[in-house]
Scaffold this active site. Structure first.
Site, short mmCIF file in Angstrom:
data_model
loop_
_atom_site.label_atom_id
_atom_site.label_comp_id
_atom_site.label_asym_id
_atom_site.label_seq_id
_atom_site.Cartn_x
_atom_site.Cartn_y
_atom_site.Cartn_z
N GLY A 146 -9.77 -3.55 -3.32
CA GLY A 146 -10.41 -4.23 -2.90
C GLY A 146 -11.59 -3.79 -2.93
N SER A 188 -5.07 2.90 -0.41
CA SER A 188 -4.76 1.81 -1.83
C SER A 188 -5.26 0.14 -1.76
CB SER A 188 -3.17 2.11 -3.00
OG SER A 188 -2.94 3.03 -2.84
N ASP A 189 -4.64 0.05 -0.31
CA ASP A 189 -5.41 -1.28 -0.52
C ASP A 189 -6.81 -1.63 -0.21
OD1 ASP A 189 -3.14 -3.02 -0.67
OD2 ASP A 189 -2.76 -2.81 1.74
N LEU A 190 -6.83 -0.47 0.55
CA LEU A 190 -8.98 -0.53 0.70
C LEU A 190 -9.90 -0.05 -1.59
CD1 LEU A 190 -8.81 1.46 3.87
CD2 LEU A 190 -9.60 -1.16 3.20
N ASP A 216 0.79 -1.12 -0.07
CA ASP A 216 -0.56 0.06 -0.38
C ASP A 216 1.32 1.07 0.35
OD1 ASP A 216 -2.89 1.55 0.53
OD2 ASP A 216 -1.18 1.72 2.01
#
Length: 427
Positions: A199, A194-196, A162
């Site tokens: 997802g 960025s991860d969220l 991230d």
């Protein structure tokens, strides 16, 4: 033509089953982007089988403190990070480096609708768990790969985290105080943005593929790149650059396209003012008693206010220091002008709106009795999301799933749960 009776609608006060009831997901993800995607699918009713390494499990189980503490005050393996993204799932402990473990996963894939993984590009091929291999045994399988940089391109083989993606994807270049002010310089977002985002994009693509499969009868491969998602999520900043040629810079708490739209200090704290159009600006000026600012030609339109920020903002900074934030909030709320106080996380969960919406609740947990949760923001009136279990203990569902779904016997399952050998790292 045959007489086809219209389907009978359920009574409006009778909730239907969650939207993804009956959909089975094989979840080979860990850390945050993949688990966030599959948790959303699980909330929507899907049966999610989370595959974890025997003995250690998802990397984030060890990403504490804080961790759940048992009755004797000992730190458990259940970290806050893991608990945040694995609700409603079933945990199956399997070593895919063991040929029998890989075969068990192929057997499960025959029974599943969706397969989500975040291994490095090509990392699952040697186990016979890549899309090409699984498509042969289940042509209806929707296979989603989440990686840092996608399945092709010069960076395809690089791991993606991230923090790195926030930097490379431009988010840190527009986050933080201006370079010419105290505290200036690039900043990452306060959570794994960025991860969220990856997802969420992955979940959207999976649902679209599921809908398309209802027409075609075929699965497909979904290629989700965290970098792609972060660049797309720059939103209007991309187009500010495309149309002007000017590279967007950090603006601190100010909006690059709207004014006044930023944080202001009051006599006893800070408020956020969000004037989104010219009508709201006029309401603002009336509410604060500044007719002169309403009629000044420099501030008549948002475009002119943005151009003349250097003159307008100091006027407002002096104005807001004359009263406390409660007074300003009341005046502007009554006038219909967007305004808010800046809450910390504790204040968020004490806010009456958050309490009324029931965002914090608890689910049973086998170690500590119950654990807090945050309610899904997806609120469907007829087929609401469901909350069945907190993030599972490592491998707790292995025997049940392999017995019930695959018909494996106890000896075979025990052999599969033996300590693992080294496994390919995820993206």
């Amino acid at each position: 033509m045959p007489n086809r009776e219209a389907p009978q609608a359920s009574p409006p006060d009778t909730p239907r089953a969650p939207p993804l009831t009956g959909i089975k997901v094989l979840d080979m993800t860990r850390i945050m982007a993949g688990p966030w995607c599959t948790q959303n699918l699980a909330d929507l009713g899907a049966d999610v089988y989370k595959i974890e390494r025997p003995g250690s499990g998802d990397d984030t189980r060890g990403w504490g403190p804080p961790n759940l503490m048992d009755a004797q005050g000992r730190r458990t393996q259940e970290s806050a990070y893991y608990l945040a993204a694995n609700r409603n799932k079933k945990s199956i402990a399997l070593d895919i480096a063991n040929p029998e473990g890989a075969q068990a996963l192929r057997d499960l894939a025959r029974h599943c609708d969706i397969f989500v993984e975040n291994f490095k590009v090509g990392g699952l091929a040697k186990y016979g768990l890549d899309y090409a291999a699984l498509r042969e045994i289940n042509p209806r399988l929707i296979y989603c790969s989440i990686t840092g940089f996608g399945q092709d391109g010069p960076y395809a083989g690089k791991p993606g985290y991230d923090f790195v993606i926030q930097a490379m994807g431009g988010l840190m270049s527009i986050t933080g105080e201006r370079d010419d002010l105290p505290g200036g310089g690039p900043q990452k977002a306060g959570n794994a943005a960025s991860d969220l985002m990856a997802g969420m994009y992955a979940g959207t693509a999976i649902l679209a593929a599921l809908h398309e499969r209802a027409r075609s009868g075929q699965g497909q491969h979904i290629d989700i790149s965290m970098l792609d998602c972060q660049v797309a999520a720059l939103g209007v900043q991309n187009f500010n650059y495309f149309l002007s040629g000017d590279v967007p810079r950090r603006e601190g708490n100010a909006h690059v396209n709207l004014s006044p739209y930023q944080v202001f200090a009051t006599a006893d704290g800070y408020i956020v003012l969000g004037v989104g159009n010219d009508g709201q600006y006029q309401k603002f000026c009336r509410a604060v008693g500044r007719h002169d600012l309403a009629v000044d030609p420099r501030y008549q339109t948002n475009t002119s206010r943005v151009i003349h920020k250097p003159e307008l903002i100091p006027e407002l900074e002096r104005l807001f220091l004359t009263r406390d934030r409660a007074t300003w909030r009341r005046l502007l709320d009554d006038a219909g002008v967007p305004v808010g106080v800046i809450n910390d996380v504790a204040q968020v969960h004490a806010d009456p709106q958050v309490i009324e919406r029931g965002l914090k609740f608890t689910l049973p947990h086998p170690i500590v009795g119950s654990v807090p949760q945050v309610r899904s923001p997806m609120r469907l009136s007829g087929s609401p999301v469901s909350y069945r279990n907190a993030a599972p203990l490592l491998g707790v569902d292995t025997q049940d799933i392999l017995t019930r779904v695959l018909g494996y016997d106890g000896a075979r399952i025990a052999a599969l749960m033996a300590p693992p050998v080294a496994q390919e790292s995820s993206s």
